[in-house]
Design an enzyme around this catalytic site. Structure first.
Site, mmCIF file in Angstrom:
data_model
loop_
_atom_site.group_PDB
_atom_site.id
_atom_site.type_symbol
_atom_site.label_atom_id
_atom_site.label_comp_id
_atom_site.label_asym_id
_atom_site.label_seq_id
_atom_site.Cartn_x
_atom_site.Cartn_y
_atom_site.Cartn_z
ATOM 1 N N GLU A 71 6.470 2.148 10.279
ATOM 2 C CA GLU A 71 5.620 3.010 10.261
ATOM 3 C C GLU A 71 4.396 2.735 11.005
ATOM 4 O O GLU A 71 3.715 1.789 10.265
ATOM 5 C CB GLU A 71 5.198 3.736 8.553
ATOM 6 C CG GLU A 71 6.554 4.072 8.185
ATOM 7 C CD GLU A 71 6.446 4.511 6.718
ATOM 8 O OE1 GLU A 71 5.401 5.109 6.329
ATOM 9 O OE2 GLU A 71 7.095 4.013 5.803
ATOM 10 N N CYS A 81 -3.825 6.099 9.447
ATOM 11 C CA CYS A 81 -3.033 6.379 10.389
ATOM 12 C C CYS A 81 -2.903 7.766 10.764
ATOM 13 O O CYS A 81 -2.913 8.172 11.950
ATOM 14 C CB CYS A 81 -1.555 5.662 9.931
ATOM 15 S SG CYS A 81 -0.852 6.434 8.603
HETATM 16 P P1 NAD Z 1 -1.269 -5.036 11.976
HETATM 17 O O1 NAD Z 1 -0.127 -4.609 12.386
HETATM 18 O O2 NAD Z 1 -2.521 -5.747 12.322
HETATM 19 O O3 NAD Z 1 -0.798 -5.629 10.535
HETATM 20 C C1 NAD Z 1 0.111 -4.882 9.570
HETATM 21 C C2 NAD Z 1 0.716 -6.339 8.778
HETATM 22 O O4 NAD Z 1 1.625 -6.926 9.825
HETATM 23 C C3 NAD Z 1 -0.133 -7.089 8.054
HETATM 24 O O5 NAD Z 1 0.578 -7.587 6.972
HETATM 25 C C4 NAD Z 1 -0.163 -8.657 8.940
HETATM 26 O O6 NAD Z 1 -0.275 -9.719 8.153
HETATM 27 C C5 NAD Z 1 1.507 -8.484 9.344
HETATM 28 N N1 NAD Z 1 1.593 -8.976 10.643
HETATM 29 C C6 NAD Z 1 0.887 -9.017 11.399
HETATM 30 N N2 NAD Z 1 1.525 -9.592 12.908
HETATM 31 C C7 NAD Z 1 2.682 -10.237 12.318
HETATM 32 C C8 NAD Z 1 3.911 -10.808 13.086
HETATM 33 N N3 NAD Z 1 3.754 -11.165 14.177
HETATM 34 N N4 NAD Z 1 5.224 -10.618 12.281
HETATM 35 C C9 NAD Z 1 4.964 -10.304 10.922
HETATM 36 N N5 NAD Z 1 4.095 -9.457 10.380
HETATM 37 C C10 NAD Z 1 2.857 -9.444 11.249
HETATM 38 O O7 NAD Z 1 -1.999 -3.556 11.177
HETATM 39 P P2 NAD Z 1 -3.276 -3.474 10.422
HETATM 40 O O8 NAD Z 1 -4.516 -3.625 11.140
HETATM 41 O O9 NAD Z 1 -3.018 -4.099 9.020
HETATM 42 O O10 NAD Z 1 -3.079 -1.748 9.930
HETATM 43 C C11 NAD Z 1 -3.647 -0.831 10.763
HETATM 44 C C12 NAD Z 1 -2.473 -0.184 11.567
HETATM 45 O O11 NAD Z 1 -1.511 0.338 10.598
HETATM 46 C C13 NAD Z 1 -2.771 1.062 12.330
HETATM 47 O O12 NAD Z 1 -2.279 0.948 13.426
HETATM 48 C C14 NAD Z 1 -2.421 2.319 11.488
HETATM 49 O O13 NAD Z 1 -2.121 3.247 12.233
HETATM 50 C C15 NAD Z 1 -1.106 1.592 10.888
HETATM 51 N N6 NAD Z 1 -0.737 2.092 9.848
HETATM 52 C C16 NAD Z 1 0.447 3.101 9.887
HETATM 53 C C17 NAD Z 1 0.777 3.909 8.826
HETATM 54 C C18 NAD Z 1 1.964 4.949 8.790
HETATM 55 O O14 NAD Z 1 2.305 5.462 7.606
HETATM 56 N N7 NAD Z 1 2.236 5.309 10.089
HETATM 57 C C19 NAD Z 1 0.000 3.856 7.569
HETATM 58 C C20 NAD Z 1 -1.197 2.969 7.496
HETATM 59 C C21 NAD Z 1 -1.383 2.356 8.621
#
Ligand code: NAD
Length: 636
Positions: A196, A230
């Site tokens: 997501e 998001c």
């Molecule tokens: P992010 O992608 O930077 O991080 C999300 C998670 O992924 C964190 O726990 C991070 O540590 C982990 N991560 C980072 N790199 C990784 C890798 N290479 N391998 C595995 N895990 C890894 O996102 P963020 O800044 O924490 O959150 C914001 C984003 O989330 C925005 O783009 C937002 O739109 C999205 N979001 C989407 C929804 C939805 O339901 N569609 C809900 C909330 C947030």
């Protein structure tokens, strides 16, 4: 992972009703402990008090909803969990999304490794402690805090991880999909990934909309949670006839919003999550200003000096949807004017961003609402209301395209992606569509006296089974509060690509695509006269509709991101499947799910799961919208 694998069979063997009881107990504990937890969320994630209440409420809802679902629908003989599931969550809903993922995986009987965002491990730890106290065995749920690039990536690559739930950025989701494409599950199929991701969410406001209500809904949609949702509104499209007045009202109302410390009750907008985020958002605003776009910032602040990562909310008037390239995750609202005649072009521009999370429309003309809701590609559509705050079980949440893979969180199909259910088990829980959807009608009429390479009785049985399982076009009302109508529906997912290696596989793939309302692009195996003959026979049976439903994929390449691909149906296993999965994962654009069946599975009557071939959409309408329906005013 070793400890999780050890604990997995014990938790999987616990009756679903007992797992539901544990989650219900955790929900009660969470409610009892909500005050200190809200304090933690406000301090760790910078949330306002109202947003912290929302976190608790949603987390509790998730636990009760998923628990109730497994207690009512699951039995351990038919719904075998995946095994060890990895849940990776973002910081912006440190409790609710974290808890939603974890409780779903646990409800379905999986052992869970929970990797919270770097920024919010304390809230996650508090939630895990509550789940353990409620009765989840220590080995069945382990917290694995740490950086995404090291801890997260290593867990994704771990051979014991049999499913991944990810919420976060579109970029990281793609990395994870590519990593998972390198191995198969213990049953020899692609590893399930629920991703997501972000959005480029738009709202269209026409000249019939009630301006005062638009102000409230737009400001909440764009600036609540400092825009770090998001679902948050990124692009407001105002019909040019009313744009000047509406913008003046929005700018004036925004000046009343107060930016400050979230521990003050009078604060509307708190800080953004960290210095990196602050700098990126400010750089975006500077770039827009330098490009000649008009920027308005909020001025009102609390009495205390601000000490933290604050970004004053901004409204930026832009001249084209093309100014929006990637998601800007903060309190920034872009505004675009449009003329009534250009409305369809505008929606096409919004669709062309490739995202499809939330979409809003403010109008008092039913035809406009219906037309826009049909044309836009978005998982959650909101009518005459704000576009944030989806409620579990009422507005199942999640997007399409670059915004996510589905199934929707808090919806009827989600838990089924976390078990090795029989094909069709997920869709069997939802009602059938009224009337036949295009594609289904064609299939129902098919008279296929002789199918090259397939026994007639077997062919008929495959078609009948697919039609019985079909749910595309189904639509029904979800429970919800008075004054709001919440419709949930299943739509065809889009062009399906079929890669058979036997006539039986080809028939299964075509039939599953058509039954779910999707055109089927067949890539025939080279030098296989049997498949080619069957494909010709199927096209002949489709008559005039052959090009629409069974277009020739001759000359198109699987690797070309320009050829639309909503899902892939593959016949085969082992190295051939791995090679195909890697090619599909390497494509640019949205993550594409590969559904595989070996020839033996198909021979044994196990067809493809149509749940992989539909999109879910939620449409939430404020039926009590002040101002009513404009048609009433124009009636003679
Ligand atoms: P992010 O992608 O930077 O991080 C999300 C998670 O992924 C964190 O726990 C991070 O540590 C982990 N991560 C980072 N790199 C990784 C890798 N290479 N391998 C595995 N895990 C890894 O996102 P963020 O800044 O924490 O959150 C914001 C984003 O989330 C925005 O783009 C937002 O739109 C999205 N979001 C989407 C929804 C939805 O339901 N569609 C809900 C909330 C947030």
């Amino acid at each position: 992972t070793g400890r999780a694998a050890q604990a997995a069979p014990i938790w999987a063997g616990t009756p679903p009703a007992a797992r539901a009881d544990v989650l219900a107990r955790a929900a009660d504990l969470l409610e009892q402990r909500s005050q200190p937890l809200m304090g933690l969320i406000m301090r760790e994630a910078g949330k306002t008090l109202a947003n912290a209440v929302g976190e608790i409420r949603e987390a509790v809802d998730f636990m009760r909803y998923y628990g109730a679902q497994v207690a009512a629908q699951f039995d351990n003989a038919r719904h075998r969990p995946l095994g060890v599931v990895l849940a990776i969550s973002p910081w912006n809903f440190p409790l609710s999304i974290f808890c939603g993922q974890v409780s779903a995986a646990l409800a379905a009987g999986n052992a869970v490794l929970a990797k919270p965002a770097e920024q919010t491990p304390l809230t996650a730890a508090a939630m895990v402690a509550i789940l353990h106290e409620a009765g989840v065995p220590l080995g069945a749920l382990q917290l694995v805090p740490g950086p995404g690039e090291s801890v997260g990536a290593a867990l994704v690559a771990h051979p014991q991880v049999a499913g991944v739930m990810f919420t976060g950025s579109t970029e990281v989701a793609r990395l994870i999909a590519r990593q998972l494409a390198r191995r198969l599950s213990p049953s020899g199929h692609p590893i399930p990934l629920i991703a997501e991701t972000g959005g480029q969410n738009a709202m269209v406001v026409d000249s019939s909309a009630l301006a005062e209500q638009v102000v409230l809904d737009v400001l909440a949609s764009a600036f609540d949670s400092a825009g770090q949702r998001c679902s948050a509104l990124r692009l407001l499209c105002l019909q040019e006839d009313v744009a000047e007045r509406q913008l003046a009202m929005l700018r004036a109302a925004l000046q009343e919003w107060r930016m400050g410390n979230p521990d003050q009750l009078g604060t509307d907008v708190g800080p953004v999550i960290d210095e990196t985020a602050r700098a990126q958002i400010e750089a975006h605003i500077d770039r827009m200003q330098a490009a000649g776009q008009v920027v308005t910032r909020v001025q009102r602040q609390g009495s205390e000096p601000l000490n933290g990562h604050f970004v004053a909310p901004a409204i930026i008037e832009i001249d084209s949807t093309e100014r929006l390239t990637r998601e800007v995750f903060g309190p920034v609202l872009h505004v675009l004017r449009y003329s009534r005649e250009q409305l369809d072009r505008l929606i096409d521009g919004i669709n062309a961003t490739g995202y499809g999370l939330t979409f809003g429309v403010h109008s008092r003309i039913d035809e406009t609402i219906a037309h826009l809701s049909e044309r836009v590609h978005a998982g959650n559509v909101y009518v005459n209301r704000n576009v944030i705050g989806a409620v579990v079980g009422v507005q199942p949440f999640g997007g399409m395209g670059l915004s996510g893979t589905g199934p929707k969180a808090g919806g009827p199909l989600y838990l089924h992606r976390l078990v090795q259910g029989q094909p069709g088990a997920a869709l069997a829980v939802v009602p059938r569509a009224e009337g036949a959807w295009p594609g289904q009608a064609l299939l129902a009429q098919w008279r296929l006296p002789s199918l090259p390479g397939v026994e007639p009785a077997q062919g008929r049985a495959i078609i009948d089974a697919a039609l019985a399982a079909a749910r595309a076009g189904a639509s029904w009302l979800m429970p919800g509060p008075t004054g709001e109508s919440n419709r949930y529906r299943l739509l065809p997912r889009g062009p399906v690509w079929a890669l058979p290696c036997t006539p039986l596989g080809l028939l299964h793939q075509v039939v599953a695509s058509l039954a779910s309302g999707n055109p089927c692009h067949v890539l025939l195996p080279e030098a296989d006269a049997g498949c080619a003959a069957l494909w010709q026979a199927l096209r002949a049976a489709a008559g005039d509709e052959a090009d629409a439903w069974l277009p020739s994929a001759q000359g198109t390449s699987l690797d070309d991101a320009a050829s639309p691909m909503a899902a892939v149906l593959f016949e085969g296993d082992g190295d051939a499947l791995l090679a195909l999965a890697a090619r599909v994962a390497a494509r640019e654009g949205a993550i594409v799910r590969v559904e595989s069946r070996s020839s033996d599975e198909l021979l044994a009557g196990q067809g493809y799961d149509q749940a992989a071939l539909v999109h879910e959409q939620s449409i939430s309408t404020n039926t009590a919208a002040a101002g009513g329906n404009a048609q009433l005013m124009t009636m003679a």
